[in-house]
Design an enzyme around this catalytic site. Structure first.
Site, PDB file in Angstrom:
ATOM      1  N   TYR A  14       0.724  -1.051   0.103  1.00 26.37           N
ATOM      2  CA  TYR A  14      -0.026   0.054   0.068  1.00 26.37           C
ATOM      3  C   TYR A  14       0.994   1.328   0.006  1.00 26.37           C
ATOM      4  O   TYR A  14       0.401   2.319  -0.230  1.00 26.37           O
ATOM      5  CB  TYR A  14      -0.828   0.124   1.193  1.00 26.37           C
TER       6      TYR A  14
ATOM      7  N   HIS B   9       0.823 -11.450   2.216  1.00 25.37           N
ATOM      8  CA  HIS B   9      -0.511 -10.982   1.661  1.00 25.37           C
ATOM      9  C   HIS B   9      -0.887 -11.750   0.649  1.00 25.37           C
ATOM     10  O   HIS B   9      -2.207 -11.758   0.702  1.00 25.37           O
ATOM     11  CB  HIS B   9       0.380  -9.624   0.868  1.00 25.37           C
TER      12      HIS B   9
HETATM   13  N1  LIG Z   1      -5.576  -9.040   2.034  1.00 27.45           N
HETATM   14  C1  LIG Z   1      -5.859  -8.521   0.864  1.00 27.45           C
HETATM   15  O1  LIG Z   1      -5.499  -8.905  -0.081  1.00 27.45           O
HETATM   16  C2  LIG Z   1      -6.705  -7.216   0.944  1.00 27.45           C
HETATM   17  C3  LIG Z   1      -7.521  -6.910  -0.462  1.00 27.45           C
HETATM   18  C4  LIG Z   1      -8.350  -5.745  -0.628  1.00 27.45           C
HETATM   19  C5  LIG Z   1      -8.360  -5.011   0.696  1.00 27.45           C
HETATM   20  N2  LIG Z   1      -7.627  -5.399   1.875  1.00 27.45           N
HETATM   21  C6  LIG Z   1      -7.834  -4.485   3.083  1.00 27.45           C
HETATM   22  O2  LIG Z   1      -9.345  -4.259   3.341  1.00 27.45           O
HETATM   23  C7  LIG Z   1      -9.681  -2.982   3.510  1.00 27.45           C
HETATM   24  C8  LIG Z   1     -10.956  -2.846   3.169  1.00 27.45           C
HETATM   25  O3  LIG Z   1     -11.250  -3.182   1.819  1.00 27.45           O
HETATM   26  P1  LIG Z   1     -11.844  -2.429   0.551  1.00 27.45           P
HETATM   27  O4  LIG Z   1     -10.975  -1.299   0.483  1.00 27.45           O
HETATM   28  O5  LIG Z   1     -11.139  -3.280  -0.487  1.00 27.45           O
HETATM   29  O6  LIG Z   1     -13.264  -2.455   0.471  1.00 27.45           O
HETATM   30  P2  LIG Z   1     -14.496  -1.760   1.702  1.00 27.45           P
HETATM   31  O7  LIG Z   1     -13.877  -1.471   2.843  1.00 27.45           O
HETATM   32  O8  LIG Z   1     -15.517  -2.763   1.497  1.00 27.45           O
HETATM   33  O9  LIG Z   1     -14.885  -0.635   0.700  1.00 27.45           O
HETATM   34  C9  LIG Z   1     -14.547   0.509   0.664  1.00 27.45           C
HETATM   35  C10 LIG Z   1     -15.191   1.516  -0.188  1.00 27.45           C
HETATM   36  O10 LIG Z   1     -16.497   1.666   0.299  1.00 27.45           O
HETATM   37  C11 LIG Z   1     -16.738   2.787   0.677  1.00 27.45           C
HETATM   38  N3  LIG Z   1     -17.445   3.136   2.040  1.00 27.45           N
HETATM   39  C12 LIG Z   1     -16.753   3.109   3.137  1.00 27.45           C
HETATM   40  N4  LIG Z   1     -17.625   2.988   4.090  1.00 27.45           N
HETATM   41  C13 LIG Z   1     -18.690   3.485   3.683  1.00 27.45           C
HETATM   42  C14 LIG Z   1     -19.952   3.867   4.188  1.00 27.45           C
HETATM   43  N5  LIG Z   1     -20.394   3.628   5.556  1.00 27.45           N
HETATM   44  N6  LIG Z   1     -20.973   3.979   3.283  1.00 27.45           N
HETATM   45  C15 LIG Z   1     -20.855   3.912   1.985  1.00 27.45           C
HETATM   46  N7  LIG Z   1     -19.716   3.621   1.285  1.00 27.45           N
HETATM   47  C16 LIG Z   1     -18.616   3.508   2.170  1.00 27.45           C
HETATM   48  C17 LIG Z   1     -15.432   3.837   0.603  1.00 27.45           C
HETATM   49  O11 LIG Z   1     -15.588   4.987   0.071  1.00 27.45           O
HETATM   50  P3  LIG Z   1     -15.165   6.469   0.809  1.00 27.45           P
HETATM   51  O12 LIG Z   1     -13.826   6.376   0.846  1.00 27.45           O
HETATM   52  O13 LIG Z   1     -15.745   7.445  -0.162  1.00 27.45           O
HETATM   53  O14 LIG Z   1     -15.867   6.442   2.110  1.00 27.45           O
HETATM   54  C18 LIG Z   1     -14.650   2.703  -0.465  1.00 27.45           C
HETATM   55  O15 LIG Z   1     -14.827   3.116  -1.641  1.00 27.45           O
HETATM   56  C19 LIG Z   1      -8.577  -2.368   2.674  1.00 27.45           C
HETATM   57  O16 LIG Z   1      -8.492  -0.907   2.722  1.00 27.45           O
HETATM   58  C20 LIG Z   1      -7.398  -3.122   2.911  1.00 27.45           C
HETATM   59  O17 LIG Z   1      -6.795  -2.556   4.260  1.00 27.45           O
HETATM   60  C21 LIG Z   1      -7.064  -6.426   1.935  1.00 27.45           C
END
Ligand SMILES: NC(=O)c1ccc[n+]([C@@H]2O[C@H](COP(=O)([O-])OP(=O)(O)OC[C@H]3O[C@@H](n4cnc5c(N)ncnc54)[C@H](OP(=O)(O)O)[C@@H]3O)[C@@H](O)[C@H]2O)c1
Length: 272
Positions: free
Chosen positions: A47, A105
């Site tokens: 990241y 990861h």
């Molecule tokens: N291990 C892995 O391979 C892997 C892969 C993917 C992700 N991750 C980790 O998991 C975390 C979360 O997953 P993600 O970022 O893929 O997806 P997520 O948390 O499911 O969704 C994030 C998205 O949802 C929006 N959002 C957040 N809260 C909201 C709410 N209350 N209402 C409406 N929309 C909302 C955010 O937009 P806004 O910013 O506009 O609020 C953003 O666009 C990542 O940041 C990372 O740390 C790990």
């Protein structure tokens, strides 16, 4: 804050995901999140924001022992030697001392898992990290890694939300006493337009995103939603004051479908 039951590691059930957050914006959000009660922060070498996450935590003034910091080794750092070096670099960027949980990861077919696991165990025994685990591991990979590791793998971080049936891999994690932490727990925001989630949310005075997060934590699954908006930080943590009924849980589980997976790369393993 509730904790995941992992026979060892004390992982707060809700954390802040930080993928795509960078620089001062990232540090400011992390600092705010601490103020709002977040105690688990998820970053990764990939990241490019470990420094910013560390800055935010330090700026909040919270005691180091009160927060749980997770970082992940990039798939091209899984060879022995390289893994240790990259973890020392992560520690240098974070400037928070020992890492609470270090995850692999993604699997990397090009590097023997036995060598990677040996290196992972070594960084734990050297005291660089308190706990070790994996991410994006399938049932077969969990079995293989658990056999190879002389230290307990405490967690598998996987994509998990109402649109994806992960029951097989969750069962394998539970058989090995590994905590499951859900990434993309609100399906990158797709749950907010969902009619079922909206209807259930209205009954409880909650938003669809809160229903999605509650659905996970009510199953003992950790969740690390990401947001770039301060007001949503507060929304995403306000999930401990209501309970979904059994019928609502069943209805949400029925939203899973075969195309529900969001995160899939050329290097992904053969999913279960
Ligand atoms: N291990 C892995 O391979 C892997 C892969 C993917 C992700 N991750 C980790 O998991 C975390 C979360 O997953 P993600 O970022 O893929 O997806 P997520 O948390 O499911 O969704 C994030 C998205 O949802 C929006 N959002 C957040 N809260 C909201 C709410 N209350 N209402 C409406 N929309 C909302 C955010 O937009 P806004 O910013 O506009 O609020 C953003 O666009 C990542 O940041 C990372 O740390 C790990």
């Amino acid at each position: 804050m509730l904790f995941l039951d992992t026979k060892g590691a004390h992982i707060p059930i809700l954390g802040l995901g930080t993928w795509e957050l960078r620089g001062r914006e990232c540090a400011r959000l992390v600092e705010q999140a601490v103020r709002l009660g977040y105690r688990h922060f998820d970053t990764a070498q990939m990241y490019g924001n470990e420094r910013d996450v560390g800055d935010g935590i330090r700026a909040s003034g919270i005691k180091r022992s009160e927060v749980f910091v997770v970082t992940k080794v990039a798939p091209d750092h899984l060879a022995p030697g390289l893994l240790e070096r990259s973890v020392k670099e992560s520690i240098g960027y974070l400037r928070l001392g020992e890492i609470d949980l270090l995850l692999l990861h993604w699997p990397n077919k090009g590097i023997p898992l036995s060598e990677t696991i040996d290196a992972l165990v070594r960084v734990k025994r050297e005291g660089l990290v308190r706990n070790i685990g994996v991410s994006n591991y399938t049932v077969a990979l969990i079995e293989e890694a658990a056999k190879l590791s002389d230290e307990r793998l405490v967690c598998n971080q996987i994509e998990c939300h109402p649109y994806l049936d992960q029951s097989k891999v969750i069962a394998a994690c539970r058989a090995h006493d590994m905590a499951v932490v859900a990434y993309s727990p609100i399906a990158r925001g797709h749950t907010i337009d969902d009619a079922v989630m909206s209807r259930i949310g209205k009954v409880h005075g909650k938003t669809p995103a809160q229903v999605s997060l509650r659905y996970l934590i009510q199953q003992g699954i950790g969740a690390i939603p990401r947001t770039s908006r301060v007001e949503r930080l507060a929304e995403n943590i306000a999930i401990f004051d209501f309970e979904l009924t059994d019928a609502e849980m069943v209805e949400i589980a029925a939203l899973a479908h075969p195309d529900g997976r969001i995160v899939d790369w050329s290097w992904s393993p053969q999913w279960d």
